[in-house]
Every structure is written in structure tokens, then in C-alpha cells.
Motif scaffolding. Structure first.
Motif, PDB file in Angstrom:
ATOM      1  N   THR A 293       0.862  -1.171   0.000  1.00 10.15           N
ATOM      2  CA  THR A 293       0.000   0.000   0.000  1.00 10.15           C
ATOM      3  C   THR A 293       0.907   1.231   0.000  1.00 10.15           C
ATOM      4  O   THR A 293       2.108   1.126   0.228  1.00 10.15           O
ATOM      5  CB  THR A 293      -0.878   0.030   1.262  1.00 10.15           C
ATOM      6  N   SER A 295       1.226   3.529   2.218  1.00  7.29           N
ATOM      7  CA  SER A 295       1.948   3.748   3.469  1.00  7.29           C
ATOM      8  C   SER A 295       2.962   2.634   3.699  1.00  7.29           C
ATOM      9  O   SER A 295       4.041   2.872   4.230  1.00  7.29           O
ATOM     10  CB  SER A 295       0.972   3.856   4.642  1.00  7.29           C
ATOM     11  N   SER A 296       2.656   1.417   3.255  1.00 10.91           N
ATOM     12  CA  SER A 296       3.626   0.353   3.526  1.00 10.91           C
ATOM     13  C   SER A 296       4.857   0.475   2.634  1.00 10.91           C
ATOM     14  O   SER A 296       5.971   0.226   3.084  1.00 10.91           O
ATOM     15  CB  SER A 296       2.978  -1.043   3.468  1.00 10.91           C
ATOM     16  N   GLU A 299       6.951   3.091   4.217  1.00 12.33           N
ATOM     17  CA  GLU A 299       7.620   2.580   5.414  1.00 12.33           C
ATOM     18  C   GLU A 299       8.793   1.663   5.041  1.00 12.33           C
ATOM     19  O   GLU A 299       9.879   1.750   5.615  1.00 12.33           O
ATOM     20  CB  GLU A 299       6.601   1.814   6.282  1.00 12.33           C
ATOM     21  N   ARG A 303      12.680   2.385   5.941  1.00 13.80           N
ATOM     22  CA  ARG A 303      13.443   1.427   6.750  1.00 13.80           C
ATOM     23  C   ARG A 303      14.681   0.964   6.004  1.00 13.80           C
ATOM     24  O   ARG A 303      15.752   0.820   6.586  1.00 13.80           O
ATOM     25  CB  ARG A 303      12.591   0.220   7.078  1.00 13.80           C
TER      26      ARG A 303
ATOM     27  N   THR B 293       4.960  -4.710  10.741  1.00 15.04           N
ATOM     28  CA  THR B 293       5.350  -3.650  11.662  1.00 15.04           C
ATOM     29  C   THR B 293       4.087  -3.152  12.361  1.00 15.04           C
ATOM     30  O   THR B 293       2.966  -3.493  11.958  1.00 15.04           O
ATOM     31  CB  THR B 293       5.977  -2.466  10.907  1.00 15.04           C
ATOM     32  N   SER B 295       2.670  -0.295  12.280  1.00 15.66           N
ATOM     33  CA  SER B 295       1.755   0.446  11.414  1.00 15.66           C
ATOM     34  C   SER B 295       1.164  -0.476  10.343  1.00 15.66           C
ATOM     35  O   SER B 295       0.008  -0.317   9.959  1.00 15.66           O
ATOM     36  CB  SER B 295       2.449   1.648  10.783  1.00 15.66           C
ATOM     37  N   SER B 296       1.941  -1.456   9.896  1.00 18.70           N
ATOM     38  CA  SER B 296       1.369  -2.303   8.841  1.00 18.70           C
ATOM     39  C   SER B 296       0.296  -3.244   9.395  1.00 18.70           C
ATOM     40  O   SER B 296      -0.713  -3.479   8.743  1.00 18.70           O
ATOM     41  CB  SER B 296       2.467  -3.021   8.045  1.00 18.70           C
ATOM     42  N   GLU B 299      -2.763  -1.197   9.710  1.00 17.94           N
ATOM     43  CA  GLU B 299      -3.374  -0.947   8.412  1.00 17.94           C
ATOM     44  C   GLU B 299      -4.095  -2.201   7.887  1.00 17.94           C
ATOM     45  O   GLU B 299      -5.216  -2.127   7.386  1.00 17.94           O
ATOM     46  CB  GLU B 299      -2.291  -0.511   7.413  1.00 17.94           C
TER      47      GLU B 299
END
Lengths: 471, 471
Positions: A293, A295-296, A299, A303, B293, B295-296, B299
């Protein structure tokens, strides 16, 4: 490339092939060819392995026709060799004992797409680009990408993988079932469409990677993946191959589900800069891609950037625009041509090995030193997430000394990989080029088991004979 | 459970077994047992398949000892049956022709952990819980979880999968290499530690799922995964099995990398409520788990919640506290015992099938109707992300009519799955219980190929004979 007629074939073998061709000719009309140029094009053309043409090329249109050819060949003990796109690198399509080449050009249809089940059924002649073109509007794709626009039948036969394998696996993980014409002429279905099964021996995986020596694939049920919502790609420079490999290990260990992570050594970066008009710093470089996604992928990219920095690499420059991504991966796919352009007139001898990832940096560095000490020219690219890398030896075939040094280097490359508990080929397959390493890699009992299976399923040795091992 | 001595064994077979035992006894001392209770414990004990004990049980400590036993058995044509934890469900450990059972209790060591390479090397007797206990401090785990605390050797032999398979694959995806004692007594290594290889036939995948009929596994190299940074689990009610299955399809299609997604039908939820002191609404329910993670997983959970709502399900209640998670999955793992507790005194007949996921809802609903019409009692749990589900038929074995109806129901269950392009077993394996379905599932050519391979590798038919198919 020199057309090498197999001198050692007996008169009887030639007579048998002629009998098969005489029987096939009236049935197949202009879908059968015995012209020298057609035959030559259907033998190995991609590396320094000799060109050993078949006696004839047939273009079947149905499984029934393949059965028909195989039965006739079995009756006359004539070899049958399947041909997809001709992009194999170890002589897999050669015909050292002559025989009939089955070119699957005309069997290239998509027979079904089951988007809900994330699978599709295709004929073996379709190429991966054509398949993905077909699938695009359905929100799914077939992830295996060896660079070349190979046929799906060939990709299954050689257990191909490529840049996406670190996330999506290899052909062994993405073929659900096969339809295979056996040496007996019987048509075997290896499995059904269920995503998993514990019902008997895994014939699918036995056929994947058998390089056509156990049967001819005429239909594939493939596992598909959903097209990711977001993709981000980027490049990241490193001070050394070692640092790039360690960043890869850390990224994978920390669970970043990286979709592609490709190493280019400094020489390969220079080649790509020139060939693909990039302006990358000419140091070891990772090309990366993240799927997920919005956001992923953000991220994951962040990282990875942190990991790279920790190891003295970076800055990690990531672009999510489709055109930037395409340009980057086009350059990666053109690495082979870029390497060739660096030394015009040289022949590229592409070889690959695969080692446990913890030994990768050492294996690559030792190989670079060996290349330098051998006064050879060989850029390196690697599917480093899998511990797999490619050496593109650019050799002047007219220079006998150079050829000798190149051959010796390739021997040492395989020895080095085996000494590290690796394999003589991560994805190109054995063909003819790597037959000599199988005993050292697997040992006599495993090689004996492979031979026993071959003899059980192809007692007349007509299925792509002289590949993987000799009987 | 009734001890059934195989009446049809010839005097010669009994004599041969006695000769092998006489030769082994002095070498193995108290690591060889011929006591009736020991023999009976080492045959099938988990379902209604008969208990067919071996002639003796031996506890080997090394691959050399396994070789020794196999060579002796080969010389006398006596069957050899490998035994792990005894949790197989289709009679895989039975000895219909007697023979020597090799119990791997004492071969349960972790030989190496390569955390950087995400792999480890173990002996076959170690159980999955013991392995994960050992690995915990190293940040890695072995993800395959069939519920039972099975041995890794047995899990490989039956191509086991379980609740995590939707994300991490089955044993076929998580075994890198095997050491196998062949019927000849030779020790074969199927592959090296490289993550992928294209060097010859895939002997690893051939041995995984062969249920000990092609050789005895004495060492496994396993692929490990990094322990996720964050895990969230939750339960989600649905108005119907259909809605729950459709939510699963949508979640997978939209690329949510769900780690577990388990269906419990209303009856199974009732059983779990009573047995595990939960207070879930007694409707079809999905148990889910997400790995990633912080956040993941947040989500993923939110996205799944939206999908569930769209399909009339929810609310999706997700908990990330380790103790809540454990309680939930303990209840899921205890589903079998919960089902038994709903009908005390009944024998559980566990069966599994697997279909393309698009047909799953239909297959489950049709099966529920069939159960009701057959006046039987059978909660359903399913690894729905893989299209795989289990029927736990609770049968009063003293009621002949009920047994007959149950047997007929199981036949129809398999027919239904096959008609949907599914398989007679997604993960339990064939053993003795599902031999009769293999021809219908695979067809004569594939079954013929399996037989040819068996005959090539085990010409005397001493490796777990009478399983998967008869020669």
C-alpha cells in the motif's frame, strides 16, 4: 556461432529421424521445416555452447499433435526437444543426437483466468510479457521475471526465477499444475487447481526444472498475484559489495518484504550508465523495488534507507513514478546488452551460481578478484536477496588464451559456490553447460535417484536426451 | 481402537521380520521393543483407520543406524516405517505388512541455526514447538503450524501445512533440503543450503509428501522466517459462511498479507465457547492474524475490518496483546477437542479437502447441508485462505447405521471437492484412508508416473508399503 552436425550419430539414428520426418511431413505441411537456417535457429544460440540443430522443427497447435509427434518419435527412438523462446543459456534446446524440435510458437493462448482464485491456465508458448499484457486489466499479474521475454513453458522447464523471486518465489512456487505429454505418449495432469494438496507425489515440482527430459509441457496452471496498490523503486550506492550484501541480509532479516533487490557491481553500473544513459555513481549499487500500500511502501523504503545508512551506503533515492521505475528496470534488464556494449565484438558467457546469503559478499568479492587476476572482463549483477548472482564474461572468442582463462574461471566459480554450500546454478539450469558439476553438487546417491527417475519415465531416452545428465 | 494383526501376511513374511529382529536385538538393546503395547502405540491411533502394528519398534540415534536397519530390512524384504509424533490422521504410520518401525524420538537435535541465512538444520524427531522454543531467542521462527505438536520429519513426509500456510506456504515451501536414507541403504542429500537452485530434478519436493514411501528422512534443512515486529489477532463474525469466504477472497485479492485466516462454522464456535470458555456469538466466524510492523498490522486490520463490513460481517475485534492472542489460537487449536467434548463418547473422524477458493463457500455450505441431511454431527474449521477445510465427524462407532452414513458422507465430500477441481486432501495426506481417491483425482497417467517412480526408487517395496497407492 558454428553449425555443428553431430558427427557421432549413427546411420541408424539418421534413418530413424528421416522416417519420422517422412511420416510427419504430409500431416504438418508448412508447420514442419527442415531448412538449415530454421534448424540452426532452434538450437542453442545464446552463449558459447555449440549450436547442435535438430533434424526438423514442428509447430504443434494442440496437445493431441504433441502426443502424435511423441508417439511417432518413441516408435522410432528419435529425440524430442521442446522449444519456447530460445532464451535458455546452457544449451537446453540443443539437439546433440538430432531429433524433432517442437516449437510452441502457435500454442500461446490464455485458456482461462480465474481472478478470484488468483490463477490462470495457459499454453506453453505464451511469453511472460504477452501474459502480463493480457492480465493487466484484471488486476492480477504473473510475477516471475527473468529479464528475457521467455515463454512460460520454458520458464517452467528450467525452474526460472529472476528479479522478483525474493518476494514471489521461483517457478517452483508459481506453477500450480501442468499438463505433460510423457515419453509413452500419455497425457498426464500433475495436479488440480486447489492452491495446495497433500495427495501423492509432487509431480508438478518434479516436472518444473526437468528441462523437458521427463516430458513435454503442453499446458500450465499458474499462480497469479494481485497488482500491488503502490510500487516504489530506487537505487542505493554502497562503498563495497560487502556493505551492499550486508544491507540485503539485514533488510530481509528484519522482515522488509522487498520485491526486488538487485546488486550491480561498479563495472556493471558503468556499463549501464553508458548503455542506458544513466548517471549513477560508479560504485556497487542496489536497485530495489517495494510493493504494497502507499503507506507500507513508504515505510519499507524508509526502513531500507536507515539500514543502508547504518552500513555506510546511501543516500537511498526512491522514485515511485511509473516512468522512472520503468527506466530503472529497463536498464537492469539491459545489463547484459550494456555489458556487451562495453566490449564490442566480445561474446558474452553468462553463468550463474547461488550461495547461502551469508556467503554472498565473500563469493562475489572472491570472484571479482579472480576475474582481475585472470585478466578478464566480467561485470556482475545479482539477485542478492536470494544469494544468486550472474557473471557476464565478455570473451574474445578469437583469442584462444582468453577462452582458456575464461573456462578455468567458470570452473573456479562453481567450485567456490559449492564450497560455500551453494549450487552450480540458481536459475539458468543445467542444460549441457553444467552437466559436469552435478555429481560434485549432489553426490552419487542423488544423481543415481535422478537417473532412476529418468529411466522410469523415459526408458528410451527420447525426451531431450543429453541434458542435465547422460544415461 | 482394535489391534488388528495383519492376517494376510505369509509365513515367510513373518519369518523374515523375525530374522531382522533377531539381528537387530543385540545391537539395539533396550532401543528395540517388540512389546504389544509399544507396537500398538506406534500404529495408527488417531482416527477410525485400523491399528496395524509393526513387528518391532527401533529408536535410532544416527543416520548410520537408520542405514543399518534399512539395509537389513532390504536384505530380508521387510517393511520399514518411519514414526515421528504419531499425529498423522490417515493411517500413515500403520504397518499393514508388519515390519520395523523407526521411532525418531532420540533424533531430535537442532544441528545448526544460520540466522543470517534464515535456515536451520534439524533431526526429524524434533517437534515444531520444541524447535520454536529453541529458536525464540534468535529472532527467527519456523512458521508451519498444523495444530498438533508434530515432528518435523513427519510434517515434511505428509506435506503438512496448517494455519500459517496462507502467508508462509506449506512444508513444500519451507524445506530447503533433506538427507534421506533410500531403500538401497544409500544416504542421499537432496539439495544444498542455497535458497534456490536450478540444478537438476527437485528431489526435495519429491520426498516432501511422499509419506516415507520413497525413503526415510534423517535430516532436514528448514527455511525460517524472522519473528514479526508486531502481531495482531482478532475475530470477526459473519452472517453466513458465504460472506466469510467472500471476505477472505477479497482480503487476499486486495493484497492484505494475512498470516492466518481461519473459518469456524457456527457449530464449531459453540463447541469452542463451551470448551475454551469463550463468549463468541454462535455464527460463522473468522479468526485472523496479521504480521508486520506496528503500522502495517494496524493498516491490515483496518482494511480487513472494512472488507468485513462491506460483506455484512463484523465488527472486527482485534487484539494485539500476546495473552489475548494466545487464548484465541489455543481455542482454535483445541477445536478438535472442543468438537469431541460436544459429543462425549463419539470418535472424531477428521477429514480435509481443498478446493479453489472461489468454490469454497459452496463446498462448505453443500457439506453442511449434507451433514444435516445425513443426521450427523460435524463441526467445520477451515484454512479458508487456502480453500482448505476440515470436517470433524463425531461418530458413535457402536451405531452401525451412523458409521455407514458417515462413510458415505466422506465419500461425497471428496467427490464434491474433486468436482470443483479440488483435491481429496489439502494437508492430511493420503496414508491408507484416501488411497481409493487418487485415481479419480489424478488420472491413470499421473498415478502411473507415481508408481513408476516408486518402483524405480524402492523396487522391493519396503518403504512404508501400502500407503498412497498399492504396487
Amino acid at each position: 556461432m558454428v553449425l555443428v552436425e553431430a558427427e557421432h550419430r549413427t546411420a541408424q539414428e539418421r534413418k530413424a529421424a528421416a522416417a519420422v520426418i517422412a511420416a510427419l511431413a504430409p500431416r504438418y505441411g508448412n508447420r514442419l521445416s527442415t531448412s538449415p537456417s530454421m534448424r540452426e535457429q532452434h538450437a542453442n544460440t545464446t552463449t558459447w555452447v555449440d549450436n547442435q540443430p535438430p533434424d526438423a522443427v514442428v509447430f504443434p497447435q494442440t496437445t493431441d499433435e504433441v502426443q502424435d509427434v511423441v508417439r511417432l518419435c518413441a516408435a522410432h527412438r528419435v529425440p524430442v526437444i521442446a522449444f519456447g523462446a530460445g532464451t535458455s543459456l546452457e544449451g537446453q534446446v540443443n539437439a546433440p543426437r538430432g531429433g524433432i524440435c517442437l516449437d510452441f510458437r502457435d500454442m500461446n493462448r490464455v485458456l482461462a483466468v480465474h481472478a478470484e482464485d488468483l490463477d490462470c491456465v495457459v499454453e506453453p508458448g505464451i511469453t511472460r510479457k504477452a501474459l502480463n499484457e493480457y492480465l493487466r486489466d484484471r488486476g492480477v499479474f504473473f510475477p516471475i521475471d527473468p529479464g528475457a521475454d521467455a515463454s512460460l513453458g520454458g520458464m517452467a522447464a528450467t525452474r526460472c526465477s529472476g528479479t522478483n523471486a525474493v518476494r514471489y518465489g521461483t517457478m517452483k512456487d508459481n506453477v500450480l499444475a501442468l499438463k505433460v505429454v510423457l515419453a509413452s505418449g500419455e497425457v498426464m495432469s500433475t495436479a488440480r487447481r486447489a492452491k495446495k494438496s497433500a495427495a501423492g507425489y509432487d509431480l508438478t515440482r518434479l516436472m518444473v526444472g526437468a528441462e523437458g527430459t521427463l516430458g513435454i509441457i503442453t499446458e500450465l496452471t499458474l499462480r497469479l498475484s494481485g497488482i500491488p496498490e503502490a510500487i516504489s523503486s530506487g537505487v542505493c550506492p554502497f562503498p563495497s559489495v560487502d556493505a551492499a550484501c550486508n544491507a540485503t541480509i539485514l533488510a530481509i532479516q528484519s522482515g522488509i518484504p522487498v520485491a526486488r533487490i538487485e546488486l550491480l557491481d561498479a563495472l556493471q553500473v558503468r556499463a549501464c550508465n553508458q548503455y542506458s544513459k544513466l548517471d549513477l555513481p560508479e560504485v556497487p549499487m542496489l536497485f530495489l523495488e517495494f510493493h504494497g500500500t502507499d503507506s507500507s511502501v513508504a515505510e519499507q523504503s524508509e526502513r531500507f534507507g536507515e539500514i543502508a545508512k547504518e552500513l555506510g551506503g546511501g543516500p537511498f533515492d526512491w522514485a515511485t513514478r511509473a516512468e522512472d521505475r520503468s527506466r530503472l528496470w529497463q536498464a537492469r534488464h539491459d545489463a547484459y546488452w550494456a555489458a556487451r556494449a562495453l566490449r564490442p565484438g566480445a561474446q558474452a558467457l553468462a553463468s550463474d551460481v547461488c550461495v547461502p546469503i551469508s556467503r554472498l559478499a565473500e563469493c562475489v568479492s572472491d570472484t571479482q578478484r579472480d576475474v582481475a587476476a585472470s585478466r578478464l572482463f566480467a561485470p556482475i549483477v545479482g539477485h542478492v536477496g536470494d544469494g544468486n548472482f550472474h557473471l557476464s564474461l565478455m570473451v574474445d572468442l578469437a583469442d584462444g588464451g582468453e577462452v582458456t582463462r575464461a573456462k578455468a574461471l567458470l570452473e573456479r566459480l562453481v567450485e567456490r559456490a559449492l564450497a560455500m554450500d551453494g549450487t552450480c546454478t540458481g536459475e539458468h539450469g543445467v542444460g549441457q553447460g553444467k552437466m559436469k558439476y552435478l555429481l560434485a553438487e549432489h553426490g552419487a546417491p542423488a544423481l543415481g535417484a535422478m537417473r532412476a527417475i529418468k529411466q522410469a519415465l523415459d526408458p528410451l531416452d527420447i525426451m531431450n536426451p543429453g541434458k542435465i545428465f547422460s544415461l
